[in-house]
Design an enzyme around this catalytic site. Structure first.
Site, mmCIF file in Angstrom:
data_model
loop_
_atom_site.group_PDB
_atom_site.id
_atom_site.type_symbol
_atom_site.label_atom_id
_atom_site.label_comp_id
_atom_site.label_asym_id
_atom_site.label_seq_id
_atom_site.Cartn_x
_atom_site.Cartn_y
_atom_site.Cartn_z
ATOM 1 N N GLY A 1 40.859 38.581 41.160
ATOM 2 C CA GLY A 1 40.783 37.526 40.155
ATOM 3 C C GLY A 1 42.114 36.813 40.038
ATOM 4 N N LEU A 2 42.115 35.758 39.262
ATOM 5 C CA LEU A 2 43.328 34.964 39.069
ATOM 6 C C LEU A 2 44.427 35.772 38.375
ATOM 7 C CD1 LEU A 2 41.690 31.642 37.798
ATOM 8 C CD2 LEU A 2 42.757 32.015 40.042
ATOM 9 N N SER A 3 45.650 35.331 38.527
ATOM 10 C CA SER A 3 46.761 35.914 37.786
ATOM 11 C C SER A 3 46.478 35.760 36.296
ATOM 12 C CB SER A 3 48.062 35.183 38.145
ATOM 13 O OG SER A 3 49.144 35.693 37.402
ATOM 14 N N GLY A 4 46.644 36.835 35.549
ATOM 15 C CA GLY A 4 46.399 36.783 34.111
ATOM 16 C C GLY A 4 44.963 37.053 33.709
ATOM 17 N N SER A 5 44.097 37.339 34.688
ATOM 18 C CA SER A 5 42.683 37.573 34.365
ATOM 19 C C SER A 5 42.436 38.948 33.750
ATOM 20 C CB SER A 5 41.812 37.393 35.616
ATOM 21 O OG SER A 5 42.176 38.329 36.615
ATOM 22 N N GLY A 6 43.368 39.880 33.966
ATOM 23 C CA GLY A 6 43.218 41.215 33.388
ATOM 24 C C GLY A 6 43.019 42.328 34.399
ATOM 25 N N LYS A 7 43.219 42.040 35.683
ATOM 26 C CA LYS A 7 42.992 43.029 36.742
ATOM 27 C C LYS A 7 43.785 44.312 36.529
ATOM 28 C CE LYS A 7 44.496 40.334 39.929
ATOM 29 N NZ LYS A 7 44.858 39.239 39.023
ATOM 30 N N SER A 8 45.095 44.165 36.367
ATOM 31 C CA SER A 8 45.968 45.338 36.243
ATOM 32 C C SER A 8 45.672 46.133 34.976
ATOM 33 C CB SER A 8 47.443 44.923 36.259
ATOM 34 O OG SER A 8 47.777 44.366 37.505
ATOM 35 N N SER B 1 44.107 38.643 45.725
ATOM 36 C CA SER B 1 43.340 38.593 46.987
ATOM 37 C C SER B 1 42.419 37.368 47.012
ATOM 38 C CB SER B 1 42.562 39.887 47.221
ATOM 39 O OG SER B 1 41.850 40.335 46.099
#
Length: 197
Positions: A32-39, A106
């Site tokens: 997902g985009l940066s800031g989407s909450g992945k981490s 990615s």
């Protein structure tokens, strides 16, 4: 690639690790985009798995670029190599009987598919952490969107570099609408449904 190398078959196999651990193993690929909450989601899921006694580990995009992939930039070629290396590392974790959560933008479907294809069909779960660009920009936890908009950062995904949303992910988490806890529960429920845990 060198031609004088031969694969050495391990005495302890993936099935042995899984039997010892009492659960399946595989790769949960959060994109997902940066800031989407992945981490954040990857770490919360990992904590919940740890509390259940399940062997799991998080491979995070920024952390990997501090070590293994410190030599790579953000050109399309380097992004491709970044994901290739992570895919191979994630496969090793899965082979060791571990559930590995990866948190990487990615951006290219081709690269994510390449990782999917190095794993058995039932060991790769693509999770689209879907958050609208404007919401990611409001969050901007690292201040990167602001820098990209001002021209300080070039080739930033979602601004002047493309992000290809997954074509058919196993799971989509709408982080613009759902809380981190709700997303975590979705992932855990999916893992239970699929018999991973």
């Amino acid at each position: 690639m060198a031609s004088n190398i031969v694969w050495h078959e391990a005495t302890v196999q993936k099935k042995d690790y899984r039997q010892k651990n009492g659960h399946r193993s595989g790769v949960i690929w959060l994109t997902g985009l940066s800031g989407s909450g992945k981490s954040s989601i990857a770490n919360t899921v990992n904590k919940r798995l740890y509390e259940k006694g399940i062997n799991a580990y998080v491979l995070d995009g920024d952390n990997i670029r501090h070590g293994l992939n410190a030599d790579l930039g953000f050109s399309p070629e380097d992004r491709k190599e970044n994901i290739r290396r992570i895919g191979e590392v994630a496969k090793l974790f899965a082979d060791s009987g571990t559930i590995v959560l990866t948190a990487f933008i990615s951006p290219y479907q081709e690269d994510r598919d390449r990782v999917r294809n190095i794993l058995p069909a039932d060991e790769f779960l693509e999770v689209h952490v879907d958050c609208p660009l404007d919401e990611c920009e409001v969050r901007d936890p690292k201040g990167l969107y602001k820098k990209a908009r001002s021209g300080e950062i070039k080739g930033f995904t979602g601004i002047d570099s493309p992000y290809e949303s997954p074509e058919s992910p196993e799971l989509t988490l709408h982080t613009g609408e759902w809380s981190e806890e709700e997303c975590t529960e979705q992932v855990l429920h999916y893992l239970e449904e699929k018999g991973w845990i």
